[in-house]
Design an enzyme around this catalytic site. Sequence first.
Site, mmCIF file in Angstrom:
data_model
loop_
_atom_site.group_PDB
_atom_site.id
_atom_site.type_symbol
_atom_site.label_atom_id
_atom_site.label_comp_id
_atom_site.label_asym_id
_atom_site.label_seq_id
_atom_site.Cartn_x
_atom_site.Cartn_y
_atom_site.Cartn_z
ATOM 1 N N GLU A 241 -18.117 3.077 29.979
ATOM 2 C CA GLU A 241 -18.281 3.210 28.451
ATOM 3 C C GLU A 241 -18.545 4.299 27.918
ATOM 4 O O GLU A 241 -19.436 5.210 28.399
ATOM 5 C CB GLU A 241 -18.672 1.576 28.043
ATOM 6 C CG GLU A 241 -17.978 0.403 28.443
ATOM 7 C CD GLU A 241 -18.626 -0.658 27.569
ATOM 8 O OE1 GLU A 241 -19.587 -0.689 27.034
ATOM 9 O OE2 GLU A 241 -18.048 -1.764 28.176
ATOM 10 N N HIS B 281 -19.063 0.550 15.497
ATOM 11 C CA HIS B 281 -18.279 0.745 16.658
ATOM 12 C C HIS B 281 -16.918 1.371 16.364
ATOM 13 O O HIS B 281 -16.198 0.999 15.325
ATOM 14 C CB HIS B 281 -17.961 -0.729 17.372
ATOM 15 C CG HIS B 281 -17.382 -0.624 18.392
ATOM 16 N ND1 HIS B 281 -15.932 -0.258 18.879
ATOM 17 C CD2 HIS B 281 -17.765 -1.225 19.784
ATOM 18 C CE1 HIS B 281 -15.831 -0.480 20.064
ATOM 19 N NE2 HIS B 281 -16.698 -1.093 20.641
ATOM 20 N N ARG C 276 -21.147 6.116 20.624
ATOM 21 C CA ARG C 276 -20.369 5.540 19.305
ATOM 22 C C ARG C 276 -20.591 6.187 18.068
ATOM 23 O O ARG C 276 -19.627 6.265 17.199
ATOM 24 C CB ARG C 276 -20.829 4.151 19.167
ATOM 25 C CG ARG C 276 -20.391 3.105 20.231
ATOM 26 C CD ARG C 276 -21.026 1.992 20.351
ATOM 27 N NE ARG C 276 -20.152 1.266 21.302
ATOM 28 C CZ ARG C 276 -20.726 -0.019 21.595
ATOM 29 N NH1 ARG C 276 -21.489 -0.511 20.852
ATOM 30 N NH2 ARG C 276 -20.302 -0.489 22.796
ATOM 31 N N HIS D 147 -21.472 -2.886 13.799
ATOM 32 C CA HIS D 147 -21.129 -3.551 15.029
ATOM 33 C C HIS D 147 -22.667 -4.236 15.427
ATOM 34 O O HIS D 147 -22.635 -5.039 16.108
ATOM 35 C CB HIS D 147 -20.577 -2.664 15.946
ATOM 36 C CG HIS D 147 -20.422 -3.339 17.479
ATOM 37 N ND1 HIS D 147 -19.461 -4.347 17.659
ATOM 38 C CD2 HIS D 147 -20.952 -2.926 18.574
ATOM 39 C CE1 HIS D 147 -19.455 -4.849 18.817
ATOM 40 N NE2 HIS D 147 -20.364 -3.910 19.406
ATOM 41 N N ARG E 293 -27.580 2.639 19.874
ATOM 42 C CA ARG E 293 -27.747 1.862 21.321
ATOM 43 C C ARG E 293 -26.492 2.429 22.104
ATOM 44 O O ARG E 293 -25.409 2.516 21.604
ATOM 45 C CB ARG E 293 -27.469 0.261 20.911
ATOM 46 C CG ARG E 293 -26.973 -0.302 21.972
ATOM 47 C CD ARG E 293 -27.065 -2.089 21.732
ATOM 48 N NE ARG E 293 -25.988 -2.408 21.208
ATOM 49 C CZ ARG E 293 -24.634 -2.509 21.599
ATOM 50 N NH1 ARG E 293 -24.675 -2.450 22.978
ATOM 51 N NH2 ARG E 293 -23.800 -3.248 20.903
HETATM 52 C C1 SIN Z 1 -17.516 -3.202 23.506
HETATM 53 O O1 SIN Z 1 -16.964 -3.941 24.436
HETATM 54 O O2 SIN Z 1 -17.168 -2.172 23.280
HETATM 55 C C2 SIN Z 1 -18.879 -3.767 22.739
HETATM 56 C C3 SIN Z 1 -19.772 -3.813 23.809
HETATM 57 C C4 SIN Z 1 -21.064 -3.308 23.197
HETATM 58 O O3 SIN Z 1 -21.478 -3.522 22.006
HETATM 59 O O4 SIN Z 1 -22.012 -2.883 23.995
#
Ligand code: SIN
Length: 507
Positions: free
Chosen positions: A116, A236, A283, A344, A379
């Site tokens: 991610e 997000h 993000r 988010h 975060r």
């Molecule tokens: C996501 O799956 O993009 C959200 C996970 C998160 O907020 O860490």
Amino acid sequence: MLKTDILIIGSGISGLFFAMKTAKKRPDLSIVIMTKKTAPNTNTQLAQGGIAVVTNHIKDSFEQHIKDTLKSGGGHCDQAIVKMVIEQAPERLEELLKIGTSFDKNQEGQWDLGLEGGHSQHRILHHKDSSGLEIEKKLLKIIEQLPNIQLFENYQVIDLNTETKQEQTTSCGAFFYDKNTDQIKYIRTRCIVLSTGGCGQLFENTTNPEIATGDGIAMAARAGAEIEDMQYIQFHPTALFRGEKNPLFLISEAVRGFGAHIVNEEGKRFLFKYDSRGELATRDIVSHAIYREMHESRKKHVYLDCRHLDPSAFYQKFPSIAKHCNEIELFPEKDLIPIVPAAHYQCGGIKVDRNGLTTVKNLYAIGECARTGLHGKNRLASNSLLEALVFAHQASENINSTIDSFEFSSKILVPKFTGTENKKDHVTFLVLKKEIQALLTNFYLSEERDTDFAFQKIKLIKNAAETLAAKQQITIPFIEFSNMLTVALIIIKHCKKRKTPFIMSLN
Ligand code: SIN
């Protein structure tokens, strides 16, 4: 009058994990979990991505995870906390596995680690694209079997009760609205654990469910606890755009980790203009870039492009996302998916120490409502479920070693309200709620952040609510709305204190 040794408010991962650990260790203690809707109705169950844990010490290391977390946090993390959380992750993961939580494995039988934004390595353990739901289900199953835990659903806590002696404020109970009997009651406790989640509902576009009205932060603030860093609200980048809808459906960052692109109206990728990591930047950076692109193109969204990805692998990895898209006639293998950034996660919150203890004695905060020092300004993806587990553990250990010295307070309060539920009330507060959402969204996303103007507007909304509340008895919409108002004021104040605009200039 109800009485319990420990009152937990909220039924997401942090509250349930805390309850499970504490109940097993201390069968002599009575534990009550209160939750304002049904138990699974939490932000946790919507968590798609998973849990960031270093499991492969050949390719990855604690040091790299720490470095990624600190970088994402923009120099505002507490380094000792970051180290503690990341190094504790394998032990907490082991505990989840012991209760039967399942995470995906690859064909070789190894963890199928996801990637991610902001992570330098694949390190996200996940259960397809519904990791939170899997954890929530397994924890609830265990909770039901533990005889010293009582789970009260549809109990909306209104406020905490405290006692101050020799300048030390201690939490000693809580007023709550029992929706099942439509009565307001009081519970005495030796200690309280807030695990009430965040405040995404303060914004027009959010991935958070309707329950995310910042209740814990508002109650803690009213009880005198310190609140910190509420100016850092994480957006997000990839919420599914659906016009005025709230909440918006999340499209996990794991989809970008799997290779999806973000493209503009002309079908062109643009993120490399902003960061060399492109779609896999953190993000804050990706959201900034999308807002800028939307502004320049005068469009309300950009797109997620999954058309080049292997469709069968996509459908297998992300079944919930694919199902949701298909239900609205979007087919990721051939359609561009309209997306927009959405509020988010709240990176700040109730200030706690390494044991989850707030500045009010016997009052703990864990999960998203707490400001632990892990996240800093932004975060790192999939660090939140991890933080919830680690701080639930820390708080459980701390309470176990201290609770025997906590006394029940002799101060007993009789609630002065009786409850009523009134349909007209719902509608009026819905209108006022929309006003707060519009106000805070405009304020938060503008470069200027005119705090005086925002305070004035909030005052008008507050006056309207107070006039309305004076005419009738306390109701659920009023409670939630009051909490939203309190939290909106805190966010505006914190933005004034430290001017760090989240969104770049749109001019
Ligand atoms: C996501 O799956 O993009 C959200 C996970 C998160 O907020 O860490």
